[in-house]
Design an enzyme around this catalytic site. Structure first.
Site, PDB file in Angstrom:
ATOM      1  N   ASP A 198       0.684  -1.366  -0.178  1.00 36.48           N
ATOM      2  CA  ASP A 198       0.239  -0.076   0.528  1.00 36.48           C
ATOM      3  C   ASP A 198       1.173   1.563  -0.065  1.00 36.48           C
ATOM      4  O   ASP A 198       1.624   1.389   0.810  1.00 36.48           O
ATOM      5  CB  ASP A 198      -0.935   0.091   1.204  1.00 36.48           C
ATOM      6  CG  ASP A 198      -2.058   0.569   1.207  1.00 36.48           C
ATOM      7  OD1 ASP A 198      -1.802   1.743   0.569  1.00 36.48           O
ATOM      8  OD2 ASP A 198      -3.456   0.266   1.308  1.00 36.48           O
ATOM      9  N   HIS A 228      -1.036   2.088  -5.159  1.00 44.12           N
ATOM     10  CA  HIS A 228      -0.513   4.300  -5.418  1.00 44.12           C
ATOM     11  C   HIS A 228      -0.063   4.458  -4.812  1.00 44.12           C
ATOM     12  O   HIS A 228       1.443   3.513  -4.377  1.00 44.12           O
ATOM     13  CB  HIS A 228      -2.071   5.137  -5.128  1.00 44.12           C
ATOM     14  CG  HIS A 228      -2.155   4.672  -3.755  1.00 44.12           C
ATOM     15  ND1 HIS A 228      -1.381   5.108  -2.580  1.00 44.12           N
ATOM     16  CD2 HIS A 228      -2.814   4.054  -3.079  1.00 44.12           C
ATOM     17  CE1 HIS A 228      -1.660   5.295  -1.266  1.00 44.12           C
ATOM     18  NE2 HIS A 228      -2.834   4.264  -1.631  1.00 44.12           N
ATOM     19  N   ASP A 241       2.460   3.334   2.979  1.00 40.54           N
ATOM     20  CA  ASP A 241       1.416   4.178   2.768  1.00 40.54           C
ATOM     21  C   ASP A 241       1.948   4.919   4.306  1.00 40.54           C
ATOM     22  O   ASP A 241       1.843   6.192   4.220  1.00 40.54           O
ATOM     23  CB  ASP A 241       0.598   3.625   2.189  1.00 40.54           C
ATOM     24  CG  ASP A 241      -0.954   5.207   2.655  1.00 40.54           C
ATOM     25  OD1 ASP A 241      -1.395   5.321   1.653  1.00 40.54           O
ATOM     26  OD2 ASP A 241      -1.774   5.005   3.470  1.00 40.54           O
ATOM     27  N   THR A 273      -8.076  -1.803   2.113  1.00 39.02           N
ATOM     28  CA  THR A 273      -7.256  -2.990   1.337  1.00 39.02           C
ATOM     29  C   THR A 273      -8.770  -3.843   1.215  1.00 39.02           C
ATOM     30  O   THR A 273      -8.817  -4.749   0.435  1.00 39.02           O
ATOM     31  CB  THR A 273      -6.099  -2.667   0.997  1.00 39.02           C
ATOM     32  OG1 THR A 273      -5.664  -1.688   0.976  1.00 39.02           O
ATOM     33  CG2 THR A 273      -5.465  -3.883   0.061  1.00 39.02           C
ATOM     34  N   HIS A 332       3.158   9.473   5.232  1.00 38.30           N
ATOM     35  CA  HIS A 332       1.924  10.161   5.449  1.00 38.30           C
ATOM     36  C   HIS A 332       2.373  11.219   5.779  1.00 38.30           C
ATOM     37  O   HIS A 332       2.400  11.879   5.719  1.00 38.30           O
ATOM     38  CB  HIS A 332       1.053  10.168   5.484  1.00 38.30           C
ATOM     39  CG  HIS A 332      -0.614   9.177   4.826  1.00 38.30           C
ATOM     40  ND1 HIS A 332      -0.777  10.242   3.247  1.00 38.30           N
ATOM     41  CD2 HIS A 332      -0.775   8.106   4.107  1.00 38.30           C
ATOM     42  CE1 HIS A 332      -1.661   9.756   3.040  1.00 38.30           C
ATOM     43  NE2 HIS A 332      -2.082   8.458   2.779  1.00 38.30           N
ATOM     44  N   GLU A 362      -1.704  -7.510   2.276  1.00 40.81           N
ATOM     45  CA  GLU A 362      -1.119  -5.850   1.995  1.00 40.81           C
ATOM     46  C   GLU A 362      -0.097  -5.613   3.464  1.00 40.81           C
ATOM     47  O   GLU A 362      -0.615  -6.113   4.623  1.00 40.81           O
ATOM     48  CB  GLU A 362      -2.774  -5.159   2.128  1.00 40.81           C
ATOM     49  CG  GLU A 362      -2.124  -4.060   2.723  1.00 40.81           C
ATOM     50  CD  GLU A 362      -3.064  -2.769   3.231  1.00 40.81           C
ATOM     51  OE1 GLU A 362      -3.161  -2.500   2.753  1.00 40.81           O
ATOM     52  OE2 GLU A 362      -3.946  -3.706   3.911  1.00 40.81           O
ATOM     53  N   SER A 415      -6.865   3.558  -1.715  1.00 43.24           N
ATOM     54  CA  SER A 415      -6.385   2.407  -1.279  1.00 43.24           C
ATOM     55  C   SER A 415      -8.076   2.071  -1.224  1.00 43.24           C
ATOM     56  O   SER A 415      -7.941   0.508  -2.178  1.00 43.24           O
ATOM     57  CB  SER A 415      -5.882   2.580  -0.129  1.00 43.24           C
ATOM     58  OG  SER A 415      -5.470   2.887   0.162  1.00 43.24           O
TER      59      SER A 415
END
Length: 419
Positions: free
Chosen positions: A72, A344, A301, A175, A305, A296, A113
């Site tokens: 992710d 992404h 991610d 996800t 962030h 996952e 996501s």
């Protein structure tokens, strides 16, 4: 046959959503690569022009074991940084097929996501924050099956395959939710948990226990009790997961009340590579039919962030070790497909030499000012004159027409995604 399936899956993902696709098929032979490359070069034209007349209930002419690994937020900079930190290429970079794709949700230039996982799970786009429902589905409509997009997990189950979901987040997070739930919003955690409990998924490993117990749910349902009565082995610790993997066919291991702790904290009850290995063992044992497993690495991610480079690298390498578990399993079989994707990229990570960083820091006003610029301020402290984080950009059409203001707003299909 496995190679043909791989190319189809990669292109389907390209049309759906995602940033990066890295694929490997355990049965591919090196002598086949030239032919595979030639055929892959025309896959876009074939996919666009030829209808799919196959009965979805027919048995697929391809692999019987599919492991989908989702990093992710993992863009190529995270992979590059992880490679440098490891001192040699990441395990995922040993995989034999590589592709790059763009990503966006149904109506926006950007994605989250939930929308991107829906694309991987169903082959269709949905609205921003939607979970495997048709675009525009409302909360009032979400329980109506006419608004549901059929997921890979559901298709696998319809063919008699076992299924599993593994995550370092809550298992009800965006996800994993997209593979076993249908909701208008990714934040409908209690509803997603109820969907998962009824989904028939055989292995569920990760966090989010609080969404399955009666005293924490708004409806007072004891989903873990229901699963126990349905024949699942409920595991509360890593040791219980390991013990169950040798004997149980269906296992739910929710090892933390909420998310798993950061990998750098050493506080995770079970590592992602360990969960991946145990999930594969459960799904593989006494199983000649096949299985689908989604794993996952959720917190790449989150680290991005937070603009936390070292944690981004640590989470990426942890995910890569889980990829290694899947590849090691596939190495000894001729019926297994492993696909590694990123839904992404997050955070705009860049890998630079220290002497290349200094001019950028000076431009921003020095180290202290640069750190303040990337820190998340409390909303009460935000000055009125702070500029938007993402500026609007005018992009002119190729025919010389008027520029369309894309920015962060709605997607203009004829500009961004031409037919």
């Amino acid at each position: 046959m496995c190679q043909q399936y791989l190319r189809h899956l990669v292109w389907t993902s390209c049309l759906a959503s995602g940033l990066l696709v890295v694929s490997a098929c355990s049965s591919q032979k090196r002598a086949d690569r030239a032919e595979a490359d030639q055929q892959a070069s025309t896959i876009a034209d074939r996919t666009a022009s030829e209808p799919n007349d196959a009965d979805e209930d027919d048995e697929p002419d391809g692999p019987k074991r599919i492991i989908l690994m989702i990093g992710d937020g993992m863009g190529t900079p995270a992979m590059t940084a992880g490679t440098y930190a490891r001192g040699r290429p990441l395990r995922m970079l040993s995989m034999e097929q590589l592709g790059f794709i763009t990503t966006h949700s149904h109506e926006y230039v950007t994605t989250d996501s939930a929308a991107s996982a829906t694309a991987f799970a169903t082959g269709e786009k949905t609205h921003y924050q939607g979970v495997s429902v048709e675009p525009g589905t409302t909360k009032q409509q979400e329980t109506n099956s006419e608004h549901h997009l059929k997921t890979t997990l559901e298709l696998a189950e319809s063919r008699g395959w076992k299924t599993g979901l593994v995550s370092t987040s809550r298992v009800v997070h965006a996800t994993p939710a997209a593979f076993a739930s249908h909701r208008a919003s990714r934040y409908a955690y209690d509803g997603i948990a109820a969907d998962m409990a009824q989904s028939g998924v055989d292995v569920l490993l990760g966090g989010g226990r609080k969404h399955f117990v009666d005293d924490r749910r708004s409806d007072g349902r004891d989903l873990l009790g229901d699963l126990d009565e349905s024949g699942y082995r409920i595991a509360d610790t890593a040791d219980e997961v390991r013990a169950a993997s040798g004997v149980a066919d269906r296992v739910v291991g929710l090892l933390h009340d909420s998310y798993l702790p950061e990998v750098t904290s050493d506080q995770r009850a079970m590592s992602l590579p360990d969960m991946t290995r145990e999930a594969i063992e459960i799904l593989d044992r006494n199983n000649d039919d096949g299985f689908f497993l989604m794993v996952e690495g959720s917190q790449i991610d989150w680290a991005e962030h937070d603009v936390d480079g070292p944690r981004t690298v640590a989470e990426t390498r942890d995910f890569d070790r889980a990829v290694g578990e899947a590849l090691e399993y596939a190495r000894h079989r001729d019926d297994t497909l492993v696909v590694t994707v990123a839904d992404h990229e997050t955070g705009g990570l860049a890998v630079l030499d220290p002497d290349k960083v200094e001019p950028h820091v000076e431009t921003l006003g020095g180290q202290e000012q640069a750190e303040q610029l990337v820190d998340y301020p409390d909303s009460a402290d935000v000055a009125e004159d702070v500029p938007d984080a993402i500026s609007e950009v005018d992009i002119e059409k190729a025919d010389g027409g008027e520029g369309d203001n894309l920015g962060i707003g709605r997607l203009e299909d004829d500009v961004f995604w031409p037919s």
